[in-house]
Scaffold this motif. Structure first.
Motif, PDB file in Angstrom:
ATOM      1  N   SER A  27       0.839  -1.203   0.000  1.00  0.00           N
ATOM      2  CA  SER A  27       0.000   0.000   0.000  1.00  0.00           C
ATOM      3  C   SER A  27       0.872   1.250   0.000  1.00  0.00           C
ATOM      4  N   ARG A  49       0.334   5.382   5.342  1.00  0.00           N
ATOM      5  CA  ARG A  49      -0.590   6.165   6.174  1.00  0.00           C
ATOM      6  C   ARG A  49      -0.098   7.606   6.283  1.00  0.00           C
ATOM      7  N   GLU A  60     -13.798   2.864   6.074  1.00  0.00           N
ATOM      8  CA  GLU A  60     -12.355   2.635   6.038  1.00  0.00           C
ATOM      9  C   GLU A  60     -12.072   1.245   6.586  1.00  0.00           C
ATOM     10  N   ASP A  61     -12.403   0.249   5.758  1.00  0.00           N
ATOM     11  CA  ASP A  61     -12.281  -1.150   6.157  1.00  0.00           C
ATOM     12  C   ASP A  61     -11.247  -1.918   5.345  1.00  0.00           C
ATOM     13  N   GLY A  62     -10.517  -1.196   4.499  1.00  0.00           N
ATOM     14  CA  GLY A  62      -9.515  -1.843   3.668  1.00  0.00           C
ATOM     15  C   GLY A  62     -10.063  -2.499   2.426  1.00  0.00           C
ATOM     16  N   GLU A  63     -11.376  -2.499   2.271  1.00  0.00           N
ATOM     17  CA  GLU A  63     -12.009  -3.140   1.114  1.00  0.00           C
ATOM     18  C   GLU A  63     -12.842  -2.166   0.291  1.00  0.00           C
ATOM     19  N   THR A  67      -8.618   2.635  -1.189  1.00  0.00           N
ATOM     20  CA  THR A  67      -9.161   2.059   0.029  1.00  0.00           C
ATOM     21  C   THR A  67      -8.310   2.554   1.198  1.00  0.00           C
ATOM     22  N   ASP A 113      -7.600   1.329   5.385  1.00  0.00           N
ATOM     23  CA  ASP A 113      -7.968   0.363   6.418  1.00  0.00           C
ATOM     24  C   ASP A 113      -8.061   1.043   7.785  1.00  0.00           C
ATOM     25  N   ALA A 114      -8.354   0.260   8.814  1.00  0.00           N
ATOM     26  CA  ALA A 114      -8.609   0.810  10.144  1.00  0.00           C
ATOM     27  C   ALA A 114      -7.380   1.490  10.741  1.00  0.00           C
ATOM     28  N   ASP A 115      -6.184   1.142  10.290  1.00  0.00           N
ATOM     29  CA  ASP A 115      -4.957   1.763  10.775  1.00  0.00           C
ATOM     30  C   ASP A 115      -4.543   2.973   9.943  1.00  0.00           C
ATOM     31  N   TYR A 146      -3.887   2.898   6.627  1.00  0.00           N
ATOM     32  CA  TYR A 146      -3.086   2.548   5.450  1.00  0.00           C
ATOM     33  C   TYR A 146      -3.947   2.672   4.194  1.00  0.00           C
TER      34      TYR A 146
END
Length: 541
Positions: A358, A361, A382-385, A422, A424-426, A428
């Motif tokens: 990726s 962040r 923001e779930d990476g998907e 996309t 994700d939760a962190d 990224y």
């Protein structure tokens, strides 16, 4: 109640003053246009920039006037940078890879008053001179040269200006929000647009760039900005180098893999920055020469989507941490950087490699979010998907364009990048594609970036671009444009077979077109609009 602390404006001149005072003897090495490597240091760069600042004032140039540079990464260019911005003028770095018509357009749009140039670009300047009549002074970045005078009879010479002026100069103090530099986009459609950076935004960006979770730059480093100074201010690295006082290697015009391997090995470069096409060339050259790039600890890869194979090769074959980043001219450019967190250290090597694909962040100073592509004001999870339009805001993000009022930001203050991504939760972020490059087949989206990354993993593929081609049944289908490695005999069937098991079968390209070359724009990105024009109807035959 206000705090009782000193206030000093964040000015670019403060960076060079710091470097001169506390790192004055640290080496600045510069590869000149003639191939010679010259040695200087931060104190000399500072003194020369003050000499030039005196010269600019003597020429009658004033605060906030735009001064253009058409030059490679070299010592004189660096000194001109600090002289221009430090004295309150605006340094307009010009990308020579733009079309001549675009060059004339941006010089006139910026209302540039003077133009510094390397000898390489003398033919280019003479070709457009009649179309840039607002330029009052042409300043050659070198000593007196009769060849220059033949083409530009009133040209001035950088070395003579330094010799004729004193290093006694007090940098003026002014509002940190005043403009410091001007860069134009290298977009593939329409005229380039100007982005006007402030002193405050540039200094904050330089501070962020040095943070451990970004480039981890320090006074112990030997920094090689392969990315040109005319490309988003070399990603801010000349400012960050002065801020930390690290050694700076300016590579000049020769950015081929073999030349860069020599520079890295000869001068013990520890960190370098550049676009993926540069690093692909470097890795090939290093392997051919048997170099292990032993001094290199990390490289920052950005400017375009980086094939995972490049990152993997740097890490596994050269023990060099390749750090994927993302940004734009409109974001100075730092937007995100892929550094892992403490909790990721327990992950397997395969999981780490997947995370590192990726773009990373955001550091402190910027925020990112995703918005629905259809319902503009609807956030995306923001779930990476879930995919959405990537938007950004922060201390070094554009508020509006220089001369064109394009409503650059949304009503609630975010800049829409035009990327589909996309998160994700962190935090990224993974760029899926440019919105204009996504392929919509039968109502389903296909990422051109993913198809390209798989293609260049094939050992016989040098470069690949995936485009949307018109299809009677599905609306659009992917077509792959491929440049083979030298002496390769790979064919279409072998390329398509390589995709099996890596993407869903319906995402595999319908056709492979082999070409000798894929044209890149001024920022090193593939000109997909040209490829779509040429091959967009190939499936209708």
């Amino acid at each position: 109640m206000l705090g009782k602390m000193m206030y000093q404006p964040l000015l670019i001149s403060s960076l060079i003053e710091h470097a001169a005072q506390y790192h004055g003897d640290t080496a600045i090495l510069s590869k000149e246009v003639n191939g010679e490597m010259t040695k200087s240091d931060w104190l000399t760069v500072s003194n020369n920039s003050k000499r030039l600042a005196n010269a600019l004032q003597a020429l009658g140039l004033k605060s906030s006037e735009r001064i253009a540079t058409l030059a490679w990464n070299n010592r004189r260019h660096l000194e001109a940078w600090y002289a221009i911005s430090g004295s309150g003028m605006i340094c307009h770095t010009i990308n020579p890879r733009l079309f001549p018509e675009q060059l004339a357009y941006i010089i006139n749009d910026a209302e540039d008053q003077a133009l510094f140039f390397d000898i390489t670009f003398l033919p280019l300047i003479t070709a457009i001179k009649e179309h840039i009549k607002g330029i009052k002074h042409f300043i050659y970045l070198g000593d007196r040269d009769e060849k220059v005078l033949e083409q530009l009879p009133n040209a001035l010479f950088f070395d003579e200006l330094l010799a004729d002026n004193s290093p006694d100069f007090d940098w003026p103090q002014f509002d940190e929000k005043l403009a410091s530099s001007l860069c134009y986009t290298s977009g593939t459609t329409g005229n380039p647009k100007g982005i006007l950076y402030s002193h405050r935004s540039s200094v904050l960006h330089a501070m962020a760039l040095c943070m451990p979770d970004v480039s981890s730059l320090s006074a112990q480093d030997v920094l090689l900005p392969v990315v040109p100074m005319f490309h988003v201010n070399a990603w801010g690295t000349p400012y960050a180098a002065a801020l930390t006082g690290c050694s700076l290697i300016l590579p000049g015009p020769n950015l081929d893999g073999d030349s860069l391997v020599s520079v890295i090995d000869d001068y013990k470069v520890t960190v370098a920055l550049g676009v993926p096409t540069i690093w692909q060339s470097l890795l090939t050259a290093a392997k051919n020469r048997g170099s292990k790039l032993d001094s290199m600890t990390r490289t920052i890869v950005g400017g375009a989507a980086c094939p995972p194979s490049v990152i993997k090769t740097f890490r596994e074959d050269f023990n060099c941490d390749a750090i994927h980043g993302w940004g734009m001219t409109e974001t100075s450019p730092l937007g995100t950087m892929n550094q892992i967190k403490a909790k990721h250290k327990s992950l397997s090597k395969e999981e780490i490699n997947e995370l590192r694909k990726s773009q990373g962040r955001p550091p402190y100073g910027v925020k990112i979010r995703l918005m629905d592509t259809e319902q503009k004001d609807k956030p995306v999870a923001e779930d990476g998907e879930s995919q959405g339009r990537l938007q950004i805001r922060g201390h070094w993000v554009i508020d509006d364009y220089f001369t064109e009022n394009k409503d650059a930001i949304t009503a609630d203050g975010w800049f829409d990048t035009g990327d589909i991504a996309t998160i994700d939760a962190d935090g990224y972020m993974n760029i899926r594609d440019r919105s204009k490059d996504l392929i919509k087949s039968g109502g389903e989206w296909i990422s051109s970036v993913e198809l390209e990354n798989i293609a260049v993993e094939h050992p016989e593929v040098k470069m690949a671009a995936a485009i949307a081609a018109t299809h009677k049944q599905w609306g659009e289908r992917p077509v792959l444009i491929v440049v083979k490695e030298a002496d390769s005999a790979v064919d279409e069937a072998q390329i398509l077979e390589f995709y099996k098991g890596k993407v869903a079968s319906w995402q595999i390209p319908d056709k492979v077109v082999f070409v000798d070359n894929i044209v890149l724009n001024g920022a090193g990105k593939m000109m997909k609009n040209n490829l779509r024009d040429e091959h967009g109807d190939i499936l209708l035959a």
